[in-house]
Design a protein around this motif. Structure first.
Motif, PDB file in Angstrom:
ATOM      1  N   LYS A 157       0.827  -1.206   0.000  1.00  0.00           N
ATOM      2  CA  LYS A 157       0.000   0.000   0.000  1.00  0.00           C
ATOM      3  C   LYS A 157       0.863   1.259   0.000  1.00  0.00           C
ATOM      4  CE  LYS A 157      -3.849   2.246   2.451  1.00  0.00           C
ATOM      5  NZ  LYS A 157      -4.756   2.162   3.614  1.00  0.00           N
ATOM      6  N   ASN A 158       1.930   1.270   0.817  1.00  0.00           N
ATOM      7  CA  ASN A 158       2.740   2.493   0.928  1.00  0.00           C
ATOM      8  C   ASN A 158       3.983   2.495   0.034  1.00  0.00           C
ATOM      9  OD1 ASN A 158       4.717   0.948   2.253  1.00  0.00           O
ATOM     10  ND2 ASN A 158       4.105   1.603   4.307  1.00  0.00           N
ATOM     11  N   SER A 159       4.161   1.447  -0.745  1.00  0.00           N
ATOM     12  CA  SER A 159       5.339   1.369  -1.622  1.00  0.00           C
ATOM     13  C   SER A 159       5.144   2.198  -2.892  1.00  0.00           C
ATOM     14  CB  SER A 159       5.579  -0.089  -2.021  1.00  0.00           C
ATOM     15  OG  SER A 159       4.464  -0.562  -2.757  1.00  0.00           O
ATOM     16  N   LYS A 160       6.234   2.379  -3.634  1.00  0.00           N
ATOM     17  CA  LYS A 160       6.134   3.019  -4.947  1.00  0.00           C
ATOM     18  C   LYS A 160       5.299   2.125  -5.862  1.00  0.00           C
ATOM     19  CE  LYS A 160      10.697   5.229  -4.639  1.00  0.00           C
ATOM     20  NZ  LYS A 160      12.076   5.231  -5.189  1.00  0.00           N
ATOM     21  N   LYS A 161       4.592   2.747  -6.803  1.00  0.00           N
ATOM     22  CA  LYS A 161       3.704   1.976  -7.682  1.00  0.00           C
ATOM     23  C   LYS A 161       4.293   1.841  -9.092  1.00  0.00           C
ATOM     24  CE  LYS A 161       0.610   1.433  -4.507  1.00  0.00           C
ATOM     25  NZ  LYS A 161       1.494   1.770  -3.394  1.00  0.00           N
ATOM     26  N   LEU A 162       4.002   0.710  -9.712  1.00  0.00           N
ATOM     27  CA  LEU A 162       4.391   0.498 -11.104  1.00  0.00           C
ATOM     28  C   LEU A 162       3.583   1.426 -12.000  1.00  0.00           C
ATOM     29  CD1 LEU A 162       4.352  -3.405 -11.080  1.00  0.00           C
ATOM     30  CD2 LEU A 162       6.405  -2.003 -11.336  1.00  0.00           C
ATOM     31  N   ASN A 163       4.255   2.107 -12.936  1.00  0.00           N
ATOM     32  CA  ASN A 163       3.513   2.935 -13.893  1.00  0.00           C
ATOM     33  C   ASN A 163       3.100   2.079 -15.090  1.00  0.00           C
ATOM     34  OD1 ASN A 163       5.746   2.796 -15.704  1.00  0.00           O
ATOM     35  ND2 ASN A 163       6.715   4.557 -14.694  1.00  0.00           N
ATOM     36  N   ASN A 164       2.324   2.665 -15.997  1.00  0.00           N
ATOM     37  CA  ASN A 164       1.815   1.903 -17.142  1.00  0.00           C
ATOM     38  C   ASN A 164       2.923   1.338 -18.018  1.00  0.00           C
ATOM     39  OD1 ASN A 164      -0.905   1.878 -16.658  1.00  0.00           O
ATOM     40  ND2 ASN A 164      -1.339   3.729 -17.851  1.00  0.00           N
ATOM     41  N   HIS A 165       4.012   2.081 -18.156  1.00  0.00           N
ATOM     42  CA  HIS A 165       5.138   1.602 -18.955  1.00  0.00           C
ATOM     43  C   HIS A 165       5.731   0.353 -18.319  1.00  0.00           C
ATOM     44  CE1 HIS A 165       8.735   1.585 -21.443  1.00  0.00           C
ATOM     45  NE2 HIS A 165       9.464   1.520 -20.326  1.00  0.00           N
ATOM     46  N   GLU A 166       5.876   0.367 -16.994  1.00  0.00           N
ATOM     47  CA  GLU A 166       6.448  -0.781 -16.273  1.00  0.00           C
ATOM     48  C   GLU A 166       5.499  -1.978 -16.293  1.00  0.00           C
ATOM     49  OE1 GLU A 166       9.192   1.605 -12.989  1.00  0.00           O
ATOM     50  OE2 GLU A 166       7.010   1.543 -12.755  1.00  0.00           O
ATOM     51  N   ILE A 167       4.196  -1.703 -16.154  1.00  0.00           N
ATOM     52  CA  ILE A 167       3.197  -2.781 -16.257  1.00  0.00           C
ATOM     53  C   ILE A 167       3.248  -3.398 -17.652  1.00  0.00           C
ATOM     54  CG2 ILE A 167       0.703  -3.267 -16.353  1.00  0.00           C
ATOM     55  CD1 ILE A 167       0.363  -1.194 -14.086  1.00  0.00           C
ATOM     56  N   GLY A 168       3.342  -2.543 -18.659  1.00  0.00           N
ATOM     57  CA  GLY A 168       3.408  -3.020 -20.044  1.00  0.00           C
ATOM     58  C   GLY A 168       4.616  -3.892 -20.301  1.00  0.00           C
ATOM     59  N   LYS A 169       5.744  -3.512 -19.715  1.00  0.00           N
ATOM     60  CA  LYS A 169       6.977  -4.281 -19.879  1.00  0.00           C
ATOM     61  C   LYS A 169       6.845  -5.671 -19.246  1.00  0.00           C
ATOM     62  CE  LYS A 169      11.951  -3.913 -18.935  1.00  0.00           C
ATOM     63  NZ  LYS A 169      12.984  -3.162 -18.201  1.00  0.00           N
ATOM     64  N   ILE A 170       6.221  -5.736 -18.068  1.00  0.00           N
ATOM     65  CA  ILE A 170       6.017  -7.009 -17.371  1.00  0.00           C
ATOM     66  C   ILE A 170       5.087  -7.908 -18.179  1.00  0.00           C
ATOM     67  CG2 ILE A 170       4.869  -8.051 -15.367  1.00  0.00           C
ATOM     68  CD1 ILE A 170       6.088  -5.796 -13.672  1.00  0.00           C
ATOM     69  N   LEU A 171       3.987  -7.348 -18.682  1.00  0.00           N
ATOM     70  CA  LEU A 171       3.010  -8.145 -19.435  1.00  0.00           C
ATOM     71  C   LEU A 171       3.552  -8.597 -20.781  1.00  0.00           C
ATOM     72  CD1 LEU A 171      -0.387  -6.331 -18.729  1.00  0.00           C
ATOM     73  CD2 LEU A 171       0.590  -8.335 -17.595  1.00  0.00           C
ATOM     74  N   LYS A 172       4.317  -7.737 -21.419  1.00  0.00           N
ATOM     75  CA  LYS A 172       4.839  -8.039 -22.750  1.00  0.00           C
ATOM     76  C   LYS A 172       5.691  -9.299 -22.741  1.00  0.00           C
ATOM     77  CE  LYS A 172       7.388  -5.950 -26.600  1.00  0.00           C
ATOM     78  NZ  LYS A 172       8.203  -4.806 -27.045  1.00  0.00           N
ATOM     79  N   PHE A 173       6.390  -9.530 -21.636  1.00  0.00           N
ATOM     80  CA  PHE A 173       7.274 -10.704 -21.532  1.00  0.00           C
ATOM     81  C   PHE A 173       6.520 -12.001 -21.821  1.00  0.00           C
ATOM     82  CE2 PHE A 173       9.208 -14.237 -19.307  1.00  0.00           C
ATOM     83  CZ  PHE A 173      10.542 -14.095 -19.602  1.00  0.00           C
ATOM     84  N   GLY A 174       5.302 -12.119 -21.276  1.00  0.00           N
ATOM     85  CA  GLY A 174       4.550 -13.355 -21.443  1.00  0.00           C
ATOM     86  C   GLY A 174       3.501 -13.329 -22.535  1.00  0.00           C
ATOM     87  N   LEU A 175       3.245 -12.141 -23.098  1.00  0.00           N
ATOM     88  CA  LEU A 175       2.179 -12.033 -24.091  1.00  0.00           C
ATOM     89  C   LEU A 175       2.677 -11.721 -25.499  1.00  0.00           C
ATOM     90  CD1 LEU A 175      -0.419 -10.012 -21.976  1.00  0.00           C
ATOM     91  CD2 LEU A 175      -0.564 -12.415 -22.618  1.00  0.00           C
ATOM     92  N   LYS A 176       3.980 -11.484 -25.635  1.00  0.00           N
ATOM     93  CA  LYS A 176       4.503 -11.031 -26.935  1.00  0.00           C
ATOM     94  C   LYS A 176       4.333 -12.056 -28.048  1.00  0.00           C
ATOM     95  CE  LYS A 176       9.146 -12.308 -25.385  1.00  0.00           C
ATOM     96  NZ  LYS A 176      10.436 -11.782 -24.923  1.00  0.00           N
ATOM     97  N   ASN A 177       4.293 -13.336 -27.663  1.00  0.00           N
ATOM     98  CA  ASN A 177       4.138 -14.387 -28.685  1.00  0.00           C
ATOM     99  C   ASN A 177       2.714 -14.948 -28.759  1.00  0.00           C
ATOM    100  OD1 ASN A 177       6.902 -14.278 -29.372  1.00  0.00           O
ATOM    101  ND2 ASN A 177       7.400 -15.510 -27.589  1.00  0.00           N
ATOM    102  N   ASN A 178       1.761 -14.232 -28.122  1.00  0.00           N
ATOM    103  CA  ASN A 178       0.382 -14.731 -28.088  1.00  0.00           C
ATOM    104  C   ASN A 178      -0.545 -13.787 -28.852  1.00  0.00           C
ATOM    105  OD1 ASN A 178       0.019 -17.134 -25.940  1.00  0.00           O
ATOM    106  ND2 ASN A 178       1.776 -15.866 -25.405  1.00  0.00           N
TER     107      ASN A 178
END
Length: 318
Positions: A297-318
């Protein structure tokens, strides 16, 4: 090769184990160990490393593997880590996470292994909400006690979710989307810490370099968190489909804790190479203790660019 130090990775055919093998094989002779010999064989080929059969819940199996490989370092990544399955099959979770960790510690001490690194989880911090968290907290206590009782350096690395690893929600969502075009979510408003597998591997590599400093301690990297619904919204917008909210799972909670209230007095901050680490030493009162717990709750939050980078790893070939 004869001069290289040897590393044995338990749970070596898992997502983190495979990535660690690829990262470490240049500087170490790496052995992957698990009870799934089919996967052991595949991963040893894909990583160009050796494998050895090992069931961590069987001390004779652990002893055989360690005597055979004679490692300088053990990275203990083997675990039963599905929260819901651990509630449903508690004995399996206890056998792997508690008995297995105890076996690793005992045999490492017997064989005078220099360093053992245990991979822990934010679910091990107080208050603990599920059996999986209890078993990993027990592993932490076993390893820290073993560090005091022996000449082996025992280190516990505690961090959040490794995106796309075994037990991660992302492969489950991907499967749901491919089959039904709908993602079922049990906790859209939960916040979770996320790491890429590269982040996790770099953290382990850093701990290997800082073995003496980290010995007898729980070490946490500074991590960013995200609300699950924000990840879902990005996913749907970018890759299509839709989601629906379903009944909450047993053992889940809204936020995860990286450094708990009862650990603040034993924690100090280390800054190195532009990164921040929290070192928890239950045996020492910190000269500069933390003033508040570190949670999702009190930590720094992932921005959309960082979320996109995480998701792209597993979705880039799908």
């Amino acid at each position: 090769n004869l001069m290289k130090k040897k590393i044995l990775i338990t749970g070596g055919n898992g997502f983190l184990g495979e990535n660690l093998a690829l990262r470490l094989r240049k500087n170490y002779k790496v052995f992957l160990a698990s009870r799934n010999n089919g996967e052991n064989f595949k991963k040893s080929i894909s990583t160009n490393t050796k494998f050895v059969p090992m069931d961590v819940s069987n001390i004779s199996s652990v002893r055989d593997a360690i005597i055979f490989t004679k490692p300088d370092i053990i990275i203990h990544a083997a675990a039963t880590k599905f929260v819901d399955l651990s509630e449903k099959f508690p004995f399996e979770c206890i056998d792997t996470n508690i008995v297995g960790s105890s076996n690793i510690a005992r045999v490492a001490i017997e064989n005078k292994i220099k360093t053992v690194i245990g991979i822990s989880t934010d679910k091990a911090a107080q208050p603990i909400g599920n059996l999986y968290g209890f078993t990993k907290a027990t592993m932490e206590r076993i390893f820290l006690s073993s560090s005091r009782l022996s000449k082996t350096n025992f280190i516990c690395l505690r961090f959040g979710n490794i995106a796309w690893s075994t037990g991660s929600v992302f492969p489950i969502w991907r499967e749901m989307l491919s089959k039904r075009k709908i993602i079922s979510t049990t906790g859209p408003f939960m916040r979770r810490f996320f790491f890429t597998v590269e982040d996790a591997s770099k953290f382990v590599f850093w701990a290997l370099k800082k073995q003496k400093l980290c010995s007898g301690k729980i070490v946490c990297p500074e991590m960013k968190s995200a609300k699950m619904i924000d990840i879902l919204d990005y996913w749907i917008k970018k890759y299509g489909g839709k989601y629906k909210i379903i009944k909450k799972r047993a053992g889940d909670k809204i936020d995860e804790i990286l450094v708990a209230y009862n650990e603040l007095k034993n924690t100090y901050v280390l800054k190195a190479n532009g990164s921040k680490y929290y070192l928890i030493d239950p045996e020492t009162i910190s000269k500069k203790p933390l003033s508040k717990e570190i949670n999702s709750k009190n930590s720094k939050k992932l921005n959309n660019h960082e979320i996109g980078k995480i998701l792209k790893f597993g979705l880039k070939n799908n």
